[in-house]
Design a protein around this motif. Structure first.
Motif, short mmCIF file in Angstrom:
data_model
loop_
_atom_site.label_atom_id
_atom_site.label_comp_id
_atom_site.label_asym_id
_atom_site.label_seq_id
_atom_site.Cartn_x
_atom_site.Cartn_y
_atom_site.Cartn_z
N HIS A 168 10.05 -5.49 3.15
CA HIS A 168 9.32 -4.81 4.22
C HIS A 168 8.04 -4.16 3.69
O HIS A 168 8.05 -3.59 2.60
CB HIS A 168 10.22 -3.76 4.86
N ILE A 170 6.61 -1.43 4.34
CA ILE A 170 6.75 -0.01 4.00
C ILE A 170 7.48 0.16 2.67
O ILE A 170 7.17 1.05 1.88
CB ILE A 170 7.48 0.75 5.14
N ALA A 171 8.45 -0.72 2.41
CA ALA A 171 9.14 -0.66 1.12
C ALA A 171 8.15 -0.97 0.00
O ALA A 171 8.18 -0.33 -1.06
CB ALA A 171 10.31 -1.65 1.10
N ASP A 173 4.89 -0.49 0.16
CA ASP A 173 3.99 0.67 0.08
C ASP A 173 4.65 1.80 -0.71
O ASP A 173 3.99 2.51 -1.47
CB ASP A 173 3.66 1.18 1.49
N THR A 174 5.94 1.98 -0.48
CA THR A 174 6.67 3.02 -1.21
C THR A 174 6.58 2.74 -2.70
O THR A 174 6.29 3.63 -3.50
CB THR A 174 8.14 3.04 -0.76
N ARG A 176 4.32 1.06 -4.25
CA ARG A 176 2.95 1.30 -4.72
C ARG A 176 2.66 2.78 -4.83
O ARG A 176 2.09 3.25 -5.81
CB ARG A 176 1.95 0.67 -3.75
#
Ligand SMILES: Nc1ncnc2c1ncn2[C@@H]1O[C@H](COP(=O)(O)OP(=O)(O)OP(=O)(O)O)[C@@H](O)[C@H]1O
Ligand SMILES: [Mg+2]
Lengths: 276, 261
Positions: A168, A170-171, A173-174, A176
């Protein structure tokens, strides 16, 4: 010879839910009953001469032949060589498909570059390669191994590419924003997102590689269950032939069940579709 | 100091794309609690993503202590609006909180202590060994908050972090945030829809316009510290500031409705 599993496209969507709970009570008894009825019917039809006994020996004769084989040393050797080639094929195809799929999934230019090659090789029915394999590798178990790996590799590769990309946003992005290293991101986010895809792919590859190992044994004459099947036929021992067919079928059922169990355990421990 | 200058973010698309943020400028002081309020779809998440280095601005600059941000800075932590997706579903709550702390050469014992402490602070000490899917939405959100706190960032970026918790938990988490800020001097950039929350927590509240979003005005909140859910909120100054922020948002919505008509 039809190989239905090969014709099936590789799964794109992983199964989100685990298989329904183990069947109990009637759900177990009914299929067993159906099996018993089918066996009894076959026995009756062959005994009464409705079905020619030389092609279709009565189930009891097949069972007797199987018992004789179970007592002999060759049987276990035969079973051993088929099963070991098959497992080895899985042990090669699954990690190889996963590794290559991970790279292709992550490095889009490489995937775009290789896509024509993949799309050309993937639809080739592995059995069509048998003459080539006999010429280049010969008639040893290595030929069966190659065919099984070739067929199941694609079944792992395609879901692996989809799987590594299914993480995902968002996963990612987390990962990063907390400055995960490449290796941490791969391990914690992307490989984990691949797991459901890989579990399904492994189950398919399990059936596929068994089919190919037995086919190669039948056609090339490599020692193993498939070879015993053709050998029995050529000496006119139909009961023994059916005994080995039954063994191949049972082997498929057992390994499929084992892989399914592993898959379910994985899904439960990873909380995928485990809310029920 | 976090400095945002003339920020613009346009998402690619037909007809020149969609400009979510344009001409946005403001500065956040070290250790400041800075809250952004504004209409839904204004561009608040877009702004936070740019600050966090997750999304490149189309124009303008963002810098921290004079250094331009061109990727996620190591000392920033983000609590995402889509918190559930930010947790790794196959790992326990404790492991999730621990992940960002796992660095080459880091010491497992002190890590575990930091994890335990952060989970206790968000009231999830008992859930350490559960998997995220076994928790409610509000509990998952608290895991994401615990992870950010355990990381001890210099700048903490939070996108509506308390949106799905009950009123009491929300009040507790607000106070936790104030305490963390007090103890660690963390700079906090916080987005919320709740005007009371923005006034209660902040040193300054920025009201942003509808997209293309820019700062409409910044309201200073000179309420005394330490703040208290009952005492602070019953101060006449609190009511006044709240009315000021609320009134401006209502005016903006009203103007927008007139403009649309
Ligand atoms: N990846 C994207 N591509 C195109 N448009 C986007 C993208 N992300 C956001 N937008 C658009 O930009 C605008 C601002 O979105 P954003 O998520 O920043 O708003 P927001 O202020 O956080 O809203 P909310 O309060 O509802 O969370 C919206 O109109 C949205 O449709
Ligand atoms: Mg938002």
């Amino acid at each position: 010879m039809v190989l239905p599993t090969l014709a099936r496209p590789a799964p794109r969507v992983p199964r989100r839910r685990p298989a329904p709970g183990r069947p109990r009570g009637g759900a177990v008894l009914l299929p067993l009953l159906a099996l018993a009825v089918a066996v009894a019917l076959q026995e009756a039809l062959t005994r009464t001469g409705v079905l020619p006994g030389s092609y279709f020996p009565p189930a009891s004769q097949t069972a007797a032949a199987l018992l004789v084989e179970l007592g002999g040393a060759t049987f276990w050797q035969t079973l051993g060589s088929t099963v070991s080639t098959w497992l080895l094929a899985l042990l090669i195809a699954v990690p190889l498909g996963t590794a290559v799929g991970t790279v292709l999934g992550l490095v889009r230019p490489v995937e775009a570059f290789l896509r024509p090659v993949v799309e050309f090789l993937r639809p080739i029915p592995s059995v069509a390669l048998i003459p080539l394999v006999v010429l280049t590798i010969g008639t040893s178990a290595r030929s069966a191994l190659f065919l099984a790996v070739f067929a199941s590799f694609w079944q792992v590769l395609v879901p692996a590419i989809a799987g590594v990309r299914s993480a995902h946003p968002i996963a990612l992005d987390t990962a990063r924003s907390y400055s995960f290293t490449l290796w941490q991101r791969l391990r914690w986010v992307q490989l984990a997102a691949m797991l459901p895809h890989l579990a399904t792919a492994t189950r398919l590859a399990t059936s596929t590689s068994l089919i190919l190992v037995v086919t190669a044994e039948i056609i090339i004459g490599i020692p193993g269950l498939g070879h015993e099947i053709t050998m029995s036929r050529s000496v006119g021992n139909a009961a023994r032939m059916y005994a080995y067919i039954v063994v191949s079928g049972v082997a498929g059922i057992v390994v499929n069940a084992v892989v399914k169990r592993l898959e379910r355990a994985l899904f439960v421990s990873h909380g995928i579709g485990a809310q029920a | 100091m976090l400095l945002i200058t003339d920020l613009e973010k346009t998402y690619p698309g037909p007809n020149g794309g969609f400009t979510a943020v344009r001409g946005m400028s403001f500065a956040v002081q070290d250790g400041e609690m800075f809250t952004i309020v504004g209409p839904s779809g204004a561009g608040k998440t877009t702004l936070l993503r740019c600050i966090a280095g997750l999304s490149a601005p189309t124009a303008g600059t963002i810098s921290i202590d004079g250094v331009p941000i061109d990727g996620p800075p190591r000392e920033f932590a983000v609590v995402f609006q889509d918190y559930a997706r930010s947790l790794m579903p196959w790992m326990s709550v404790a492991r999730n909180v621990e992940l960002p702390l796992v660095k080459h050469g880091s010491d497992a014992r002190s890590r575990r202590r930091a994890v335990e402490q952060a989970l206790a602070e968000v009231g999830l000490a008992d859930a350490a060994h559960k998997k995220p899917f076994q928790l409610s939405g509000g509990m998952q959100q608290r895991v994401a908050i615990a992870r950010a706190i355990a990381y001890r960032p210099k700048v903490l970026i939070m996108d509506e972090p308390f949106a799905s918790v009950d009123a009491q938990t929300r009040a507790d988490l607000e106070d936790l945030l104030l305490k963390v800020r007090e103890e660690t001097g963390t700079t906090i950039v916080f987005v919320t829809h709740d005007v009371d929350e923005s006034v209660y927590l902040s040193d300054r509240v920025a009201i942003v316009t509808r997209s293309p979003s820019r700062i409409d005005r910044i309201v200073s909140i000179p309420l005394p510290h330490p703040r208290d859910q009952i005492v602070t909120k019953s101060l006449p100054e609190f009511a006044e500031l709240r009315a000021q922020v609320f009134g401006r948002i209502r005016e903006m919505v009203h103007d927008a409705a007139l403009a649309d008509a």
